[in-house]
Design a protein around this motif. Structure first.
Motif, mmCIF file in Angstrom:
data_model
loop_
_atom_site.group_PDB
_atom_site.id
_atom_site.type_symbol
_atom_site.label_atom_id
_atom_site.label_comp_id
_atom_site.label_asym_id
_atom_site.label_seq_id
_atom_site.Cartn_x
_atom_site.Cartn_y
_atom_site.Cartn_z
ATOM 1 N N LYS A 1 3.882 -3.907 8.635
ATOM 2 C CA LYS A 1 2.540 -4.457 8.849
ATOM 3 C C LYS A 1 1.685 -3.479 9.649
ATOM 4 O O LYS A 1 0.480 -3.329 9.393
ATOM 5 C CB LYS A 1 2.676 -5.787 9.588
ATOM 6 C CG LYS A 1 1.420 -6.618 9.681
ATOM 7 C CD LYS A 1 1.721 -7.960 10.305
ATOM 8 C CE LYS A 1 0.469 -8.804 10.435
ATOM 9 N NZ LYS A 1 0.767 -10.131 11.038
ATOM 10 N N PHE B 1 0.101 -9.838 4.466
ATOM 11 C CA PHE B 1 1.190 -9.049 5.055
ATOM 12 C C PHE B 1 2.336 -9.936 5.546
ATOM 13 O O PHE B 1 3.507 -9.567 5.429
ATOM 14 C CB PHE B 1 0.661 -8.203 6.218
ATOM 15 C CG PHE B 1 -0.369 -7.184 5.831
ATOM 16 C CD1 PHE B 1 -0.517 -6.786 4.509
ATOM 17 C CD2 PHE B 1 -1.204 -6.611 6.782
ATOM 18 C CE1 PHE B 1 -1.471 -5.849 4.142
ATOM 19 C CE2 PHE B 1 -2.151 -5.676 6.428
ATOM 20 C CZ PHE B 1 -2.293 -5.303 5.108
ATOM 21 N N VAL C 1 -1.796 -0.917 -0.946
ATOM 22 C CA VAL C 1 -0.747 -1.841 -0.508
ATOM 23 C C VAL C 1 0.294 -2.006 -1.615
ATOM 24 O O VAL C 1 1.508 -1.935 -1.366
ATOM 25 C CB VAL C 1 -1.339 -3.213 -0.130
ATOM 26 C CG1 VAL C 1 -0.222 -4.219 0.185
ATOM 27 C CG2 VAL C 1 -2.278 -3.084 1.058
#
Length: 402
Positions: free
Chosen positions: A31, A19, A114
């Protein structure tokens, strides 16, 4: 179980490093959102683990099979074999338990989310709300997507590889490593899905609105078409068509045979005689409440209703006009979604399997819907700005005249 907890903590720390690198690259990267999503995904890992503990689960066989042979390369191949190949060193060298392997594969599914986040936010900077909820937040937290990508099996790594590919194809020169990993995992787990992605990419680069240098298009064409020619026997072999003289007839026979096998189970549906639009509707939006198989089916029905309502967002007269002027990412996503949907709609006749399989491709549809809604909002913003400028010019002209 202690090993699984230690692994979760290690992966959480690994996430923070990942991240941090994305935060440096993208100002918009959240994040906090990604950490919340990780906890959410872990919850579904717990749900799936509990489900697998009390009922038959493919994840148990995926853990047992890599222990049958001492040679790692015995497992090198496509489809189910490749999952065993991926698992072998963790089980036989590092000594991972069943619970640890479940955590590892659940994490790979999370990495898919993600990259989905990166794919959406990089290409669509405008925020959109649907049902009074942020669109991207809604689709990132859909429970069915997390359930089927939170266990040892094909679902988690194939979702990860598809989202890696979708993210990397925007800038293949600087993201070639991510693109290569996404392509290889997709191909080795589901060769036919790699076919759809490659076809979608080529079509996107051919028809996208972006002005791309001819040599760059040529590299993409040669790379994707060359890859397909190299692996065509494997792709056709998945359906037993590598020795077929008539591919259309061969696929029809395969789909009828496969559909018949899947329809024998308790949640089977007889789709053989359905027209194509009904087959697609079944694949995309069923089960709904009237045919939900059990409690899980009822929960999925709520999610399918959301899919249906989102789909209606693009059933508009101006959608085709938008599609004609859309960029590479939209055309690639729509082509991949439709090709995969059509192929799987012919062979899927089991609602339980449909619930699992469509998690691979639904994000491509969500991307198209999101982009369409964002484009409409952006066009309205531009229209308001133009009107404001005209008013300002008119007012300035009046002042000069006075």
């Amino acid at each position: 179980m202690i090993g699984a907890i230690v692994l979760i903590l290690f992966l959480f720390l690994l996430n923070q490093g990942l991240f941090n690198s994305f935060e440096k690259k993208y100002r918009w990267f959240s994040k906090k959102l990604m950490n919340l999503l990780f906890l959410y995904h872990l919850f579904f890992f717990g749900v799936y683990y509990t489900y697998a503990y009390f009922s038959p689960s493919d994840s148990k066989r995926y853990y047992e099979r890599p222990q049958m042979f001492d040679s790692w390369w015995e497992y090198f191949g496509t489809s189910t074999t490749f999952i065993d190949f991926m698992s072998w060193p963790f089980i036989n060298v590092l000594g991972f338990s069943y619970e640890m392997m479940m955590v590892l594969f659940a994490w790979s599914g999370y990495i898919g989310f993600v990259y989905a986040y990166l794919f959406f936010r990089e290409n669509i900077p405008i925020k959109i709300k649907v049902f009074n909820i942020d669109f991207l937040t809604l689709i990132l937290f859909l429970p069915n997507m997390h359930f089927w990508t939170a266990s040892l099996g094909k679902g988690a790594p194939i979702f990860m590889s598809l989202m890696m590919f979708a993210y990397a194809v925007k800038d293949p020169k600087s993201r070639w490593g991510t693109l290569l990993i996404g392509s290889l995992i997709t191909y080795y787990i589901r060769p036919h899905v790699f076919l759809f992605v490659a076809a979608g990419t080529v079509l996107g680069f051919m028809t996208g609105k972006e002005k791309i240098a001819f040599w760059k298009k040529l590299v993409v064409y040669v790379g994707m078409i060359g890859s397909l020619l190299m692996v065509q026997d494997t792709i056709l072999g998945m359906a037993g068509l590598n020795e077929s003289e008539d591919l259309v007839e061969g696929f029809t026979e395969f789909s009828e045979e496969r559909g018949g096998e899947l329809a024998k189970s308790g949640s089977g549906v007889d789709m053989a005689n359905y027209p194509l639009p009904v087959k697609l509707f079944t694949f995309w939006f069923r089960p709904l409440f009237f045919d939900a198989p059990g409690v899980l089916g009822l929960i999925v029905s709520v999610e399918n209703l959301i899919y249906l309502l989102l789909f209606f967002k693009i059933v508009k007269g101006d959608f085709l006009k938008f599609l004609k002027k859309s960029p590479i990412s939209v055309k690639m996503s729509l082509t991949t979604f439709f090709l995969a949907s059509i192929a799987m709609a012919f062979v899927m006749s089991n609602l339980g399997i449909i619930m699992r399989q469509k998690s691979m491709v639904m994000y491509f549809l969500f991307f198209v819907i999101y982009y369409y809604l964002a484009q409409k909002k952006y066009d309205k913003i531009l229209k308001k700005r133009r009107l404001l400028k005209r008013r300002q010019k008119a007012e300035e002209a009046d002042l000069v005249a006075q």
